[in-house]
Enzyme design. Structure first.
Site, mmCIF file in Angstrom:
data_model
loop_
_atom_site.group_PDB
_atom_site.id
_atom_site.type_symbol
_atom_site.label_atom_id
_atom_site.label_comp_id
_atom_site.label_asym_id
_atom_site.label_seq_id
_atom_site.Cartn_x
_atom_site.Cartn_y
_atom_site.Cartn_z
ATOM 1 N N ALA A 1 0.809 -1.221 0.000
ATOM 2 C CA ALA A 1 0.000 0.000 0.000
ATOM 3 C C ALA A 1 0.844 1.274 0.000
ATOM 4 O O ALA A 1 0.433 2.278 0.563
ATOM 5 C CB ALA A 1 -0.925 -0.026 1.214
ATOM 6 N N ASN B 1 3.569 -4.191 7.081
ATOM 7 C CA ASN B 1 4.285 -4.923 6.034
ATOM 8 C C ASN B 1 5.026 -3.946 5.137
ATOM 9 O O ASN B 1 6.073 -4.265 4.586
ATOM 10 C CB ASN B 1 3.294 -5.743 5.210
ATOM 11 N N HIS C 1 0.371 6.597 4.215
ATOM 12 C CA HIS C 1 1.806 6.305 4.332
ATOM 13 C C HIS C 1 2.596 7.402 3.611
ATOM 14 O O HIS C 1 2.404 7.611 2.405
ATOM 15 C CB HIS C 1 2.159 4.974 3.673
HETATM 16 N N1 LIG Z 1 2.212 -6.525 1.855
HETATM 17 C C1 LIG Z 1 1.233 -5.679 2.169
HETATM 18 O O1 LIG Z 1 1.239 -4.515 1.798
HETATM 19 C C2 LIG Z 1 0.093 -6.163 3.000
HETATM 20 C C3 LIG Z 1 -1.048 -5.366 3.129
HETATM 21 C C4 LIG Z 1 -2.098 -5.849 3.884
HETATM 22 C C5 LIG Z 1 -1.996 -7.073 4.511
HETATM 23 N N2 LIG Z 1 -0.861 -7.802 4.391
HETATM 24 C C6 LIG Z 1 -0.702 -9.095 5.067
HETATM 25 O O2 LIG Z 1 -1.289 -10.117 4.268
HETATM 26 C C7 LIG Z 1 -1.826 -11.130 5.114
HETATM 27 C C8 LIG Z 1 -3.297 -11.389 4.731
HETATM 28 O O3 LIG Z 1 -4.055 -10.199 4.901
HETATM 29 P P1 LIG Z 1 -5.649 -10.234 4.876
HETATM 30 O O4 LIG Z 1 -6.120 -8.826 4.940
HETATM 31 O O5 LIG Z 1 -6.115 -11.110 3.770
HETATM 32 O O6 LIG Z 1 -5.941 -10.970 6.285
HETATM 33 P P2 LIG Z 1 -7.269 -11.763 6.723
HETATM 34 O O7 LIG Z 1 -7.204 -11.815 8.207
HETATM 35 O O8 LIG Z 1 -8.459 -11.198 6.060
HETATM 36 O O9 LIG Z 1 -7.023 -13.246 6.141
HETATM 37 C C9 LIG Z 1 -5.991 -14.086 6.571
HETATM 38 C C10 LIG Z 1 -6.430 -15.530 6.337
HETATM 39 O O10 LIG Z 1 -5.314 -16.392 6.566
HETATM 40 C C11 LIG Z 1 -5.731 -17.513 7.339
HETATM 41 N N3 LIG Z 1 -4.570 -18.035 8.064
HETATM 42 C C12 LIG Z 1 -3.979 -17.565 9.176
HETATM 43 N N4 LIG Z 1 -2.920 -18.322 9.516
HETATM 44 C C13 LIG Z 1 -2.832 -19.299 8.580
HETATM 45 C C14 LIG Z 1 -1.946 -20.391 8.384
HETATM 46 N N5 LIG Z 1 -0.933 -20.652 9.218
HETATM 47 N N6 LIG Z 1 -2.150 -21.194 7.310
HETATM 48 C C15 LIG Z 1 -3.177 -20.965 6.453
HETATM 49 N N7 LIG Z 1 -4.059 -19.950 6.612
HETATM 50 C C16 LIG Z 1 -3.888 -19.117 7.649
HETATM 51 C C17 LIG Z 1 -6.824 -16.958 8.241
HETATM 52 O O11 LIG Z 1 -7.683 -17.989 8.730
HETATM 53 C C18 LIG Z 1 -7.533 -15.984 7.299
HETATM 54 O O12 LIG Z 1 -8.570 -16.614 6.565
HETATM 55 C C19 LIG Z 1 -1.647 -10.655 6.560
HETATM 56 O O13 LIG Z 1 -0.492 -11.241 7.132
HETATM 57 C C20 LIG Z 1 -1.441 -9.163 6.407
HETATM 58 O O14 LIG Z 1 -0.621 -8.605 7.436
HETATM 59 C C21 LIG Z 1 0.166 -7.384 3.629
#
Ligand SMILES: NC(=O)c1ccc[n+]([C@@H]2O[C@H](COP(=O)([O-])OP(=O)(O)OC[C@H]3O[C@@H](n4cnc5c(N)ncnc54)[C@H](O)[C@@H]3O)[C@@H](O)[C@H]2O)c1
Length: 275
Positions: free
Chosen positions: A129, A196, A226
């Site tokens: 983002a 992240n 940001h």
């Molecule tokens: N790179 C970026 O800019 C950025 C931006 C936003 C979010 N993220 C990261 O991406 C990830 C996903 O974000 P989101 O908004 O979809 O979150 P979310 O909470 O909506 O979904 C996460 C999913 O992963 C599942 N999960 C958790 N641990 C698991 C495991 N060990 N194995 C399999 N499934 C598992 C959960 O049950 C859930 O369904 C998070 O770690 C978040 O911090 C990264």
């Protein structure tokens, strides 16, 4: 011209990002790729997403190993805690991998370079983002003096973050409050689900220890904002990104999902534009 051998893509984590990407792959990338498997630690989430996409649960699998066996590219969209395990296993199996929970990868980058080279594969980390990673990557070739990230979010975005709960009373924050001021490595440790972007900046620029981060809870903002200042030998760069929140997870910015889609395009399409 549609490709004959479509890239098989598996998704780990069927939440806000995983679900958006699954739909995108099934609809807009169908000429180049096929959704091969979905895995979530909560099986009902993988099953439900599979039903939405193919009207049955046939895409859902019950283990990471099963997903890797069915995939050529693994997308990690689960949690910082799970990220390195997903990336390591995928790369060791010779799969490409794209990881969203970049905070979970810091500290493992050296091993990742070795494993990816040994298994002749690639790992991708979308910018997420923020804007400016393209310029940061180019500028770092000449040399970077300073990278400072300032993140502003509504106090609600920090609900459930242990570091914040221990040190602040979120409901009492009425004006801008600095929750954190320090290195990206500490920011990633204390705010694993929130920054992240700090991890990406650290990995792309002067490293996670030298990248500075300020995190501000701001009751007036309705977006994730940001700002990035980069001082380098090539240019002084300032970017500001005001993010619309993802409708299914206010901790996630909509642009983060689009950034992952843009990386998928880079992987799948023959012409690549931008740094
Ligand atoms: N790179 C970026 O800019 C950025 C931006 C936003 C979010 N993220 C990261 O991406 C990830 C996903 O974000 P989101 O908004 O979809 O979150 P979310 O909470 O909506 O979904 C996460 C999913 O992963 C599942 N999960 C958790 N641990 C698991 C495991 N060990 N194995 C399999 N499934 C598992 C959960 O049950 C859930 O369904 C998070 O770690 C978040 O911090 C990264």
């Amino acid at each position: 011209m549609p490709k004959k051998n479509k890239l098989k893509i598996g998704i780990v984590g069927c939440g806000a990002i995983g679900s958006s990407l699954a739909k995108e792959i099934a609809v807009n990338f169908r000429a180049y790729a096929v959704l091969s498997a979905l895995y979530d630690i909560r099986p009902e989430k993988a099953e439900s997403l599979s039903r939405k996409i193919v009207k049955s649960t046939k895409l859902s699998v019950t283990s990471l190993d099963a997903l890797i066996r069915k995939s050529e590219l693994v997308i990690e969209a689960s949690s910082a805690k799970a990220a390195w395990g997903v990336v390591r296993k995928s790369v060791c199996a010779g799969c490409k991998v794209m990881a969203m929970s970049v905070g979970g990868i810091v500290g493992h980058l050296d091993s990742l370079f070795v494993l990816a080279a040994k298994n002749n594969t690639q790992a991708y980390f979308p910018s997420g983002a923020i804007s400016g990673v393209d310029a940061l990557k180019a500028a770092s070739i000449a040399g970077i003096n300073k990278v400072i990230l300032t993140t502003r979010k509504h106090p609600n975005a920090f609900k459930g973050v242990d570091y914040v709960t221990k040190n602040f009373r979120l409901s009492g924050i009425k004006t801008n409050k600095v929750l954190f001021n320090g290195s990206a490595s500490l920011a990633v440790k204390y705010f694993p689900q929130n920054v992240n972007v700090a991890a990406v900046l650290g990995l792309a620029g002067i490293g996670i220890d030298k990248t500075q981060v300020r995190i501000i809870a701001s009751p007036k903002v309705r977006k994730n904002i940001h700002e990035i200042l980069i001082v380098s030998k090539a240019a002084k760069i300032f970017t500001r990104t005001e993010n619309i929140l993802h409708p299914h997870n206010p901790k996630t910015s909509f642009l983060a999902v689009l950034s992952a889609i843009a990386v998928l395009k880079q992987i799948l399409q023959p012409v690549k534009i931008g740094t």
